[in-house]
Design a protein around this motif. Structure first.
Motif, PDB file in Angstrom:
ATOM      1  N   ARG A 278      -4.781 -96.191 -32.861  1.00  0.00           N
ATOM      2  CA  ARG A 278      -4.347 -94.800 -32.733  1.00  0.00           C
ATOM      3  C   ARG A 278      -5.538 -93.856 -32.750  1.00  0.00           C
ATOM      4  O   ARG A 278      -5.594 -92.890 -31.986  1.00  0.00           O
ATOM      5  CB  ARG A 278      -3.341 -94.452 -33.833  1.00  0.00           C
ATOM      6  N   GLY A 279      -6.506 -94.112 -33.645  1.00  0.00           N
ATOM      7  CA  GLY A 279      -7.704 -93.269 -33.685  1.00  0.00           C
ATOM      8  C   GLY A 279      -8.431 -93.274 -32.359  1.00  0.00           C
ATOM      9  O   GLY A 279      -8.885 -92.235 -31.864  1.00  0.00           O
ATOM     10  N   GLY A 280      -8.542 -94.457 -31.740  1.00  0.00           N
ATOM     11  CA  GLY A 280      -9.198 -94.574 -30.434  1.00  0.00           C
ATOM     12  C   GLY A 280      -8.450 -93.828 -29.348  1.00  0.00           C
ATOM     13  O   GLY A 280      -9.052 -93.194 -28.475  1.00  0.00           O
ATOM     14  N   ILE A 281      -7.109 -93.884 -29.414  1.00  0.00           N
ATOM     15  CA  ILE A 281      -6.277 -93.163 -28.433  1.00  0.00           C
ATOM     16  C   ILE A 281      -6.478 -91.657 -28.565  1.00  0.00           C
ATOM     17  O   ILE A 281      -6.725 -90.949 -27.579  1.00  0.00           O
ATOM     18  CB  ILE A 281      -4.783 -93.498 -28.626  1.00  0.00           C
ATOM     19  N   TYR A 282      -6.369 -91.142 -29.796  1.00  0.00           N
ATOM     20  CA  TYR A 282      -6.508 -89.697 -30.012  1.00  0.00           C
ATOM     21  C   TYR A 282      -7.873 -89.197 -29.522  1.00  0.00           C
ATOM     22  O   TYR A 282      -7.968 -88.170 -28.842  1.00  0.00           O
ATOM     23  CB  TYR A 282      -6.348 -89.349 -31.498  1.00  0.00           C
ATOM     24  N   LEU A 283      -8.925 -89.938 -29.863  1.00  0.00           N
ATOM     25  CA  LEU A 283     -10.281 -89.519 -29.504  1.00  0.00           C
ATOM     26  C   LEU A 283     -10.512 -89.588 -28.000  1.00  0.00           C
ATOM     27  O   LEU A 283     -11.025 -88.639 -27.389  1.00  0.00           O
ATOM     28  CB  LEU A 283     -11.294 -90.403 -30.245  1.00  0.00           C
ATOM     29  N   SER A 284     -10.104 -90.689 -27.370  1.00  0.00           N
ATOM     30  CA  SER A 284     -10.341 -90.847 -25.926  1.00  0.00           C
ATOM     31  C   SER A 284      -9.507 -89.862 -25.106  1.00  0.00           C
ATOM     32  O   SER A 284      -9.978 -89.310 -24.107  1.00  0.00           O
ATOM     33  CB  SER A 284     -10.049 -92.283 -25.482  1.00  0.00           C
ATOM     34  N   LEU A 285      -8.264 -89.598 -25.543  1.00  0.00           N
ATOM     35  CA  LEU A 285      -7.423 -88.625 -24.827  1.00  0.00           C
ATOM     36  C   LEU A 285      -8.028 -87.226 -24.887  1.00  0.00           C
ATOM     37  O   LEU A 285      -8.077 -86.507 -23.884  1.00  0.00           O
ATOM     38  CB  LEU A 285      -6.017 -88.579 -25.436  1.00  0.00           C
ATOM     39  N   GLY A 286      -8.486 -86.836 -26.078  1.00  0.00           N
ATOM     40  CA  GLY A 286      -9.091 -85.510 -26.232  1.00  0.00           C
ATOM     41  C   GLY A 286     -10.306 -85.348 -25.330  1.00  0.00           C
ATOM     42  O   GLY A 286     -10.480 -84.307 -24.680  1.00  0.00           O
ATOM     43  N   ILE A 287     -11.148 -86.385 -25.259  1.00  0.00           N
ATOM     44  CA  ILE A 287     -12.359 -86.319 -24.427  1.00  0.00           C
ATOM     45  C   ILE A 287     -11.993 -86.292 -22.946  1.00  0.00           C
ATOM     46  O   ILE A 287     -12.591 -85.546 -22.159  1.00  0.00           O
ATOM     47  CB  ILE A 287     -13.288 -87.507 -24.769  1.00  0.00           C
ATOM     48  N   ALA A 288     -10.999 -87.107 -22.544  1.00  0.00           N
ATOM     49  CA  ALA A 288     -10.580 -87.122 -21.135  1.00  0.00           C
ATOM     50  C   ALA A 288      -9.986 -85.779 -20.711  1.00  0.00           C
ATOM     51  O   ALA A 288     -10.177 -85.331 -19.574  1.00  0.00           O
ATOM     52  CB  ALA A 288      -9.566 -88.243 -20.901  1.00  0.00           C
ATOM     53  N   THR A 483     -14.084-100.062 -26.872  1.00  0.00           N
ATOM     54  CA  THR A 483     -14.671-100.373 -28.185  1.00  0.00           C
ATOM     55  C   THR A 483     -13.630-100.396 -29.307  1.00  0.00           C
ATOM     56  O   THR A 483     -13.625-101.299 -30.145  1.00  0.00           O
ATOM     57  CB  THR A 483     -15.756 -99.332 -28.546  1.00  0.00           C
ATOM     58  N   LEU A 484     -12.729 -99.412 -29.330  1.00  0.00           N
ATOM     59  CA  LEU A 484     -11.832 -99.245 -30.482  1.00  0.00           C
ATOM     60  C   LEU A 484     -10.431 -99.824 -30.283  1.00  0.00           C
ATOM     61  O   LEU A 484      -9.837-100.343 -31.235  1.00  0.00           O
ATOM     62  CB  LEU A 484     -11.705 -97.752 -30.830  1.00  0.00           C
ATOM     63  N   VAL A 485      -9.890 -99.700 -29.091  1.00  0.00           N
ATOM     64  CA  VAL A 485      -8.488-100.095 -28.876  1.00  0.00           C
ATOM     65  C   VAL A 485      -8.413-101.601 -28.638  1.00  0.00           C
ATOM     66  O   VAL A 485      -8.881-102.091 -27.612  1.00  0.00           O
ATOM     67  CB  VAL A 485      -7.877 -99.322 -27.689  1.00  0.00           C
ATOM     68  N   ASN A 486      -7.830-102.327 -29.591  1.00  0.00           N
ATOM     69  CA  ASN A 486      -7.783-103.778 -29.470  1.00  0.00           C
ATOM     70  C   ASN A 486      -6.373-104.341 -29.558  1.00  0.00           C
ATOM     71  O   ASN A 486      -6.172-105.527 -29.810  1.00  0.00           O
ATOM     72  CB  ASN A 486      -8.685-104.422 -30.536  1.00  0.00           C
ATOM     73  N   ALA A 487      -5.362-103.481 -29.376  1.00  0.00           N
ATOM     74  CA  ALA A 487      -3.968-103.939 -29.423  1.00  0.00           C
ATOM     75  C   ALA A 487      -3.690-104.861 -28.253  1.00  0.00           C
ATOM     76  O   ALA A 487      -4.166-104.639 -27.139  1.00  0.00           O
ATOM     77  CB  ALA A 487      -3.021-102.747 -29.390  1.00  0.00           C
ATOM     78  N   GLY A 488      -2.886-105.899 -28.500  1.00  0.00           N
ATOM     79  CA  GLY A 488      -2.510-106.817 -27.432  1.00  0.00           C
ATOM     80  C   GLY A 488      -1.377-106.254 -26.603  1.00  0.00           C
ATOM     81  O   GLY A 488      -1.023-105.080 -26.702  1.00  0.00           O
ATOM     82  N   ARG A 489      -0.775-107.125 -25.806  1.00  0.00           N
ATOM     83  CA  ARG A 489       0.369-106.710 -24.989  1.00  0.00           C
ATOM     84  C   ARG A 489       1.524-106.345 -25.918  1.00  0.00           C
ATOM     85  O   ARG A 489       1.796-107.066 -26.872  1.00  0.00           O
ATOM     86  CB  ARG A 489       0.815-107.843 -24.060  1.00  0.00           C
ATOM     87  N   PRO A 490       2.245-105.215 -25.652  1.00  0.00           N
ATOM     88  CA  PRO A 490       3.332-104.794 -26.542  1.00  0.00           C
ATOM     89  C   PRO A 490       4.608-105.592 -26.305  1.00  0.00           C
ATOM     90  O   PRO A 490       5.623-105.066 -25.905  1.00  0.00           O
ATOM     91  CB  PRO A 490       3.515-103.316 -26.183  1.00  0.00           C
ATOM     92  N   ASP A 491       4.558-106.913 -26.563  1.00  0.00           N
ATOM     93  CA  ASP A 491       5.731-107.756 -26.309  1.00  0.00           C
ATOM     94  C   ASP A 491       6.148-108.538 -27.557  1.00  0.00           C
ATOM     95  O   ASP A 491       6.782-109.567 -27.481  1.00  0.00           O
ATOM     96  CB  ASP A 491       5.444-108.732 -25.166  1.00  0.00           C
ATOM     97  N   GLY A 492       5.693-107.995 -28.722  1.00  0.00           N
ATOM     98  CA  GLY A 492       6.030-108.666 -29.969  1.00  0.00           C
ATOM     99  C   GLY A 492       4.975-109.658 -30.416  1.00  0.00           C
ATOM    100  O   GLY A 492       5.129-110.309 -31.436  1.00  0.00           O
TER     101      GLY A 492
END
Length: 512
Positions: A278-288, A483-492
């Motif tokens: 989530r931290g990586g998402i918030y930071l990358s979205l703000g910069i984009a 670098t920060l976002v390491n979540a896998g596929r959202p399939d459980g």
């Protein structure tokens, strides 16, 4: 399919509510209204300024009053949604936004206009987090979530460009007041639809008492930050008030973080932002978003001032970007989100957008729309649509239901702060480059027409310098994601959590 579900602790039971797709229509309609409002008013601003007698020094407050209220109150709005219930907050936000829009359209002086814009910001700050958190708690199956967030992401990304078209049409053929009045039918339809259709899952409210110190510190800190960047754009980075705002913002936001770590029921639980995904998402979205706002701003100036386009023609010139965003979000993102980790969509998405932005650095006075701007916009839209869609979903995936509103508010906050930074920073870069260019070349311009040409060349030189900076921002956003976002596929499947432990993603499998 099996009815068993891998659930996070405290997650509500899966709702098989058949109305959730109908609910998506009304949530998307409300989101479109909020995003449209960010750009539609800009097109109408010159006409409104003339009619209401707003001075050049005060006209920025038509934009700033909204930005300060919206940006400053987003976290509070998200927490209210968690406390009241997201559906209730959503409907109240819509009704309030409609009332504020009616006030803006009926404005007879600048004070009435500024007040209406501030009220729009207040109710927008309640409405936006409630909309996103409703999606988060209503769509929990991985494939359904991908489709729902694909639609939402396309609207969140492309709605601003649609605002240019609608704003141009309304301003040119009707009256600037209709850029406000047009919100009213949107809001009424969305509010009625939401009231009768949305069934919010039970057990997701956060009934803890409000963290008043957190509300005050976050609101004042964010207002100071947004105003600091707004002030920097008009008065310069060295202005004493600008510097004072940044210092005050830093002190207030540091105090906010310290407070949130200590209080029993924090406004923003630090677990929401310290998760690496989530931290990586918030930071990358703000910069984009810094890069995106620069594009909207400079392309509008370039097309209208340099190329002489009308407001309507300028709006339609943004159509390729809208098409690219729709394809990237609803086709590429939706189809691949359940097959690939989010970083393999977001990272390449930001890089494709950077390539589109790179094409725009080649702009000259005589550049062809078809050969330069059209492909650049398509690539920018395609890349941003592909990146936005998994970002919106992952930003609220795995959040405890009681935190869904405030996690959604953080998405909006990163975008709002990114927009404020982008407008101020890129404008400053462009203005400095333009001034330098004109100073170096004006001496060789003998006639008045040559001097005018140098002035236009200077403007384009300023735009391209700022767009180079925007390219760098998109590359940086891609690097942060990888670098920060390491979540896998959202399939459980099991993925690494922010603390390095293994945890099961809360994606239930619904029986059909």
């Amino acid at each position: 399919m099996s009815e068993t579900a891998a659930k996070a602790p405290g997650a509500p039971a899966v709702s098989g509510d058949a109305n959730r797709w109908k609910a998506l229509v009304f949530i998307a309609l409300a989101q479109l209204m909020v995003v449209l409002d960010a750009t539609i008013v800009n097109i109408a601003l010159p006409s409104a300024q003339t009619d209401l007698g707003i001075s050049d020094g005060n006209r920025q407050w038509v934009v700033t009053a909204y930005a300060l209220a919206f940006g400053g109150l987003l976290l509070f709005g998200g927490r209210i949604a968690d406390l009241w219930g997201r559906k209730n907050a959503f409907v109240v936000g819509l009704i309030g936004f409609a009332g504020a829009s009616a006030l803006g359209g009926a404005a007879t002086n600048e004070a009435m206009m500024f007040g209406a814009r501030a009220l729009q910001g207040v109710f927008g700050a309640l409405l936006a987090p409630a909309a996103l958190s409703l999606l988060a708690v209503m769509f929990t199956d991985a494939k359904e979530r991908a489709k729902a967030f694909g639609i939402y992401g396309a609207i969140a990304g492309g709605g601003g460009a649609v605002g240019f078209i609608l704003g141009g049409v309304l301003t040119e053929y009707m009256d600037w007041r209709w850029t406000f009045f047009v919100n009213i039918p949107f809001a009424i339809v969305a509010a009625l639809g939401a009231y009768f259709v949305i069934r919010e899952p039970e057990g997701g409210r956060n009934r803890n008492p409000l963290d008043i110190p957190g509300v005050l510190l976050s609101t004042l800190g964010l207002v100071a930050l947004v105003y600091g960047f707004t002030r920097a754009e008009s008065d310069g980075w060295g202005d004493s008030v600008t510097v004072g705002m940044f210092v005050a913002s830093a002190v207030l936001l540091i105090a906010f973080v310290v407070t949130e770590a200590k209080v029993k029921a924090p406004l923003l639980p630090l677990r929401v932002v310290t998760d690496r995904n989530r931290g990586g998402i918030y930071l990358s979205l703000g910069i984009a978003i810094i890069a995106m706002f620069g594009t909207f701003l400079f392309l509008t100036y370039y097309l209208q001032i340099v190329k002489g386009y009308t407001p309507i023609k300028t709006g339609f010139a943004f159509m390729p970007m809208i098409v690219g965003m729709m394809v990237g979000s609803t086709q590429i993102g939706t189809r691949l989100m359940t097959r690939l980790p989010a970083r393999l969509l977001m990272g390449p998405g930001f890089l494709v957008a950077a390539v589109g932005m790179l094409l725009m650095t080649q702009l000259e006075i005589g550049s062809s729309y078809a050969s330069t701007i059209l492909p650049a916009m398509l690539l920018l839209g395609l890349g941003m649509g592909t990146a936005f869609m998994p970002a919106m979903s992952l930003a609220t995936l795995g959040v405890e239901p009681r935190d869904a509103g405030v996690a959604s508010a953080m998405v909006n906050t990163s975008q709002q702060v990114g927009g404020a930074i982008g407008t101020a920073l890129l404008n400053t870069i462009a203005a400095s480059a333009t001034t330098s260019y004109i100073k170096d070349h004006i001496g060789s311009a003998a006639s008045e027409s040559q001097q005018q040409l140098v002035a236009l060349e200077g403007q384009v030189h300023g735009y391209t310098n700022a767009i180079w900076f925007a390219v760098g921002m998109l590359v940086l956003a891609a690097a942060i994601v990888v670098t920060l976002v390491n979540a896998g596929r959202p399939d459980g499947t099991t993925v690494a959590s922010g603390e390095g432990a293994e945890e099961e993603l809360p994606v239930p499998v619904v029986a059909h």
